[in-house]
Motif scaffolding. Structure first.
Motif, PDB file in Angstrom:
ATOM      1  N   LEU A  35     -61.452  32.102 -25.463  1.00  0.00           N
ATOM      2  CA  LEU A  35     -61.817  33.348 -26.138  1.00  0.00           C
ATOM      3  C   LEU A  35     -61.774  33.206 -27.657  1.00  0.00           C
ATOM      4  N   LEU A  36     -60.758  32.517 -28.171  1.00  0.00           N
ATOM      5  CA  LEU A  36     -60.625  32.362 -29.612  1.00  0.00           C
ATOM      6  C   LEU A  36     -61.724  31.495 -30.216  1.00  0.00           C
ATOM      7  N   THR A  37     -62.260  30.578 -29.430  1.00  0.00           N
ATOM      8  CA  THR A  37     -63.318  29.711 -29.945  1.00  0.00           C
ATOM      9  C   THR A  37     -64.697  30.109 -29.427  1.00  0.00           C
ATOM     10  N   SER A  38     -64.815  31.318 -28.892  1.00  0.00           N
ATOM     11  CA  SER A  38     -66.087  31.741 -28.307  1.00  0.00           C
ATOM     12  C   SER A  38     -67.205  31.795 -29.347  1.00  0.00           C
ATOM     13  N   ALA A  39     -66.886  32.063 -30.600  1.00  0.00           N
ATOM     14  CA  ALA A  39     -67.911  32.080 -31.643  1.00  0.00           C
ATOM     15  C   ALA A  39     -68.471  30.680 -31.894  1.00  0.00           C
ATOM     16  N   MET A  40     -67.699  29.648 -31.536  1.00  0.00           N
ATOM     17  CA  MET A  40     -68.141  28.264 -31.726  1.00  0.00           C
ATOM     18  C   MET A  40     -68.579  27.627 -30.418  1.00  0.00           C
ATOM     19  N   GLY A  41     -68.914  28.425 -29.443  1.00  0.00           N
ATOM     20  CA  GLY A  41     -69.360  27.890 -28.170  1.00  0.00           C
ATOM     21  C   GLY A  41     -68.286  27.881 -27.101  1.00  0.00           C
ATOM     22  N   GLY A  42     -67.063  28.297 -27.436  1.00  0.00           N
ATOM     23  CA  GLY A  42     -65.994  28.393 -26.449  1.00  0.00           C
ATOM     24  C   GLY A  42     -65.452  27.075 -25.963  1.00  0.00           C
ATOM     25  N   TRP A  43     -65.453  26.044 -26.791  1.00  0.00           N
ATOM     26  CA  TRP A  43     -65.000  24.723 -26.343  1.00  0.00           C
ATOM     27  C   TRP A  43     -63.505  24.507 -26.542  1.00  0.00           C
ATOM     28  N   GLY A  44     -62.734  25.561 -26.793  1.00  0.00           N
ATOM     29  CA  GLY A  44     -61.309  25.402 -27.036  1.00  0.00           C
ATOM     30  C   GLY A  44     -60.438  25.564 -25.809  1.00  0.00           C
ATOM     31  N   PHE A  45     -61.012  25.457 -24.609  1.00  0.00           N
ATOM     32  CA  PHE A  45     -60.258  25.660 -23.382  1.00  0.00           C
ATOM     33  C   PHE A  45     -59.104  24.687 -23.225  1.00  0.00           C
ATOM     34  N   PHE A  46     -59.248  23.491 -23.712  1.00  0.00           N
ATOM     35  CA  PHE A  46     -58.222  22.474 -23.479  1.00  0.00           C
ATOM     36  C   PHE A  46     -57.160  22.423 -24.575  1.00  0.00           C
ATOM     37  N   ILE A  47     -57.337  23.164 -25.670  1.00  0.00           N
ATOM     38  CA  ILE A  47     -56.410  23.087 -26.808  1.00  0.00           C
ATOM     39  C   ILE A  47     -55.023  23.639 -26.445  1.00  0.00           C
ATOM     40  N   GLY A  48     -54.967  24.815 -25.821  1.00  0.00           N
ATOM     41  CA  GLY A  48     -53.680  25.423 -25.457  1.00  0.00           C
ATOM     42  C   GLY A  48     -52.866  24.562 -24.509  1.00  0.00           C
ATOM     43  N   PRO A  49     -53.458  24.135 -23.375  1.00  0.00           N
ATOM     44  CA  PRO A  49     -52.686  23.263 -22.478  1.00  0.00           C
ATOM     45  C   PRO A  49     -52.261  21.951 -23.143  1.00  0.00           C
ATOM     46  N   LEU A  50     -53.102  21.416 -24.032  1.00  0.00           N
ATOM     47  CA  LEU A  50     -52.752  20.173 -24.726  1.00  0.00           C
ATOM     48  C   LEU A  50     -51.537  20.375 -25.619  1.00  0.00           C
ATOM     49  N   VAL A  51     -51.520  21.455 -26.383  1.00  0.00           N
ATOM     50  CA  VAL A  51     -50.395  21.725 -27.279  1.00  0.00           C
ATOM     51  C   VAL A  51     -49.103  21.929 -26.479  1.00  0.00           C
ATOM     52  N   ILE A  52     -49.173  22.718 -25.402  1.00  0.00           N
ATOM     53  CA  ILE A  52     -47.974  22.961 -24.595  1.00  0.00           C
ATOM     54  C   ILE A  52     -47.513  21.671 -23.928  1.00  0.00           C
ATOM     55  N   TRP A  53     -48.440  20.873 -23.433  1.00  0.00           N
ATOM     56  CA  TRP A  53     -48.056  19.602 -22.803  1.00  0.00           C
ATOM     57  C   TRP A  53     -47.363  18.685 -23.815  1.00  0.00           C
ATOM     58  N   LEU A  54     -47.926  18.576 -25.014  1.00  0.00           N
ATOM     59  CA  LEU A  54     -47.323  17.705 -26.029  1.00  0.00           C
ATOM     60  C   LEU A  54     -45.946  18.208 -26.464  1.00  0.00           C
ATOM     61  N   MET A  55     -45.766  19.530 -26.510  1.00  0.00           N
ATOM     62  CA  MET A  55     -44.489  20.095 -26.953  1.00  0.00           C
ATOM     63  C   MET A  55     -43.399  20.032 -25.886  1.00  0.00           C
ATOM     64  N   LYS A  56     -43.756  20.258 -24.627  1.00  0.00           N
ATOM     65  CA  LYS A  56     -42.745  20.484 -23.595  1.00  0.00           C
ATOM     66  C   LYS A  56     -42.637  19.399 -22.534  1.00  0.00           C
ATOM     67  N   LYS A  57     -43.487  18.379 -22.574  1.00  0.00           N
ATOM     68  CA  LYS A  57     -43.523  17.405 -21.476  1.00  0.00           C
ATOM     69  C   LYS A  57     -42.206  16.642 -21.297  1.00  0.00           C
ATOM     70  N   ASP A  58     -41.466  16.406 -22.358  1.00  0.00           N
ATOM     71  CA  ASP A  58     -40.228  15.630 -22.255  1.00  0.00           C
ATOM     72  C   ASP A  58     -39.018  16.482 -21.882  1.00  0.00           C
ATOM     73  N   GLU A  59     -38.988  17.732 -22.342  1.00  0.00           N
ATOM     74  CA  GLU A  59     -37.804  18.555 -22.098  1.00  0.00           C
ATOM     75  C   GLU A  59     -37.896  19.419 -20.844  1.00  0.00           C
ATOM     76  N   MET A  60     -39.124  19.722 -20.376  1.00  0.00           N
ATOM     77  CA  MET A  60     -39.310  20.551 -19.185  1.00  0.00           C
ATOM     78  C   MET A  60     -40.346  19.895 -18.274  1.00  0.00           C
ATOM     79  N   PRO A  61     -39.906  19.120 -17.276  1.00  0.00           N
ATOM     80  CA  PRO A  61     -40.844  18.383 -16.420  1.00  0.00           C
ATOM     81  C   PRO A  61     -41.852  19.274 -15.688  1.00  0.00           C
ATOM     82  N   PHE A  62     -41.419  20.437 -15.215  1.00  0.00           N
ATOM     83  CA  PHE A  62     -42.335  21.336 -14.505  1.00  0.00           C
ATOM     84  C   PHE A  62     -43.432  21.829 -15.443  1.00  0.00           C
ATOM     85  N   VAL A  63     -43.061  22.184 -16.653  1.00  0.00           N
ATOM     86  CA  VAL A  63     -44.038  22.645 -17.645  1.00  0.00           C
ATOM     87  C   VAL A  63     -44.985  21.514 -18.006  1.00  0.00           C
TER      88      VAL A  63
END
Length: 139
Positions: free
Chosen positions: A37-65
């Motif tokens: 939704l936030l990148t919809s003006a640019m074609g909506g290609w930002g679908f993978f940005i949120g999961p990527l950021v959360i994965w990079l931040m939490k992958k070591d401290e929270m295995p389920f996340v």
């Protein structure tokens, strides 16, 4: 590497996730919708940005996340690749292909929305959700 190795689901992390882990896992799935939704003006290609950021931040401290964010990331990369292929086909056929690719894009978009909502609900319940038809590029 054969197709079975690419699409095979990894085992979910062991143990019962805490409430905080379940919420972060749910956010990992829903962040794909927010990024789109936030990148919809640019074609909506930002679908993978949120999961990527959360994965990079939490992958070591929270295995389920980390597991659920990686699953959401792989799914959204797959969906983005499908849309890119359909867009290229539309351009190569000088727009005539939109008669076929347009409805396919609509179906894929609705399916991705429904599967993302299901994944967010399951993650909030503490269930390690696996998307169907997911090419697992990030391991």
């Amino acid at each position: 590497m054969d197709i079975d190795e690419v699409t095979k689901s990894p085992p979910p992390p062991s143990g019962t996730p805490s409430q905080q882990e379940r919420q972060w896992a749910m956010f990992a799935h829903l962040s794909a919708l927010a990024g789109g939704l936030l990148t919809s003006a640019m074609g909506g290609w930002g679908f993978f940005i949120g999961p990527l950021v959360i994965w990079l931040m939490k992958k070591d401290e929270m295995p389920f996340v980390g597991d659920q964010a990686k699953e959401a990331l792989n799914f959204n990369i797959t969906v983005s690749a499908i849309f890119l292929i359909l867009l290229i086909l539309s351009i190569l056929t000088l727009g005539i292909g939109l008669l076929i690719t347009g409805p396919i894009m609509l179906i894929v978009g609705i399916a991705a929305l429904v599967l993302t909502i299901i994944a967010a609900i399951k993650a909030n319940e503490g269930v390690a959700y696996r998307y169907p038809f997911n090419v697992r590029l990030v391991k």
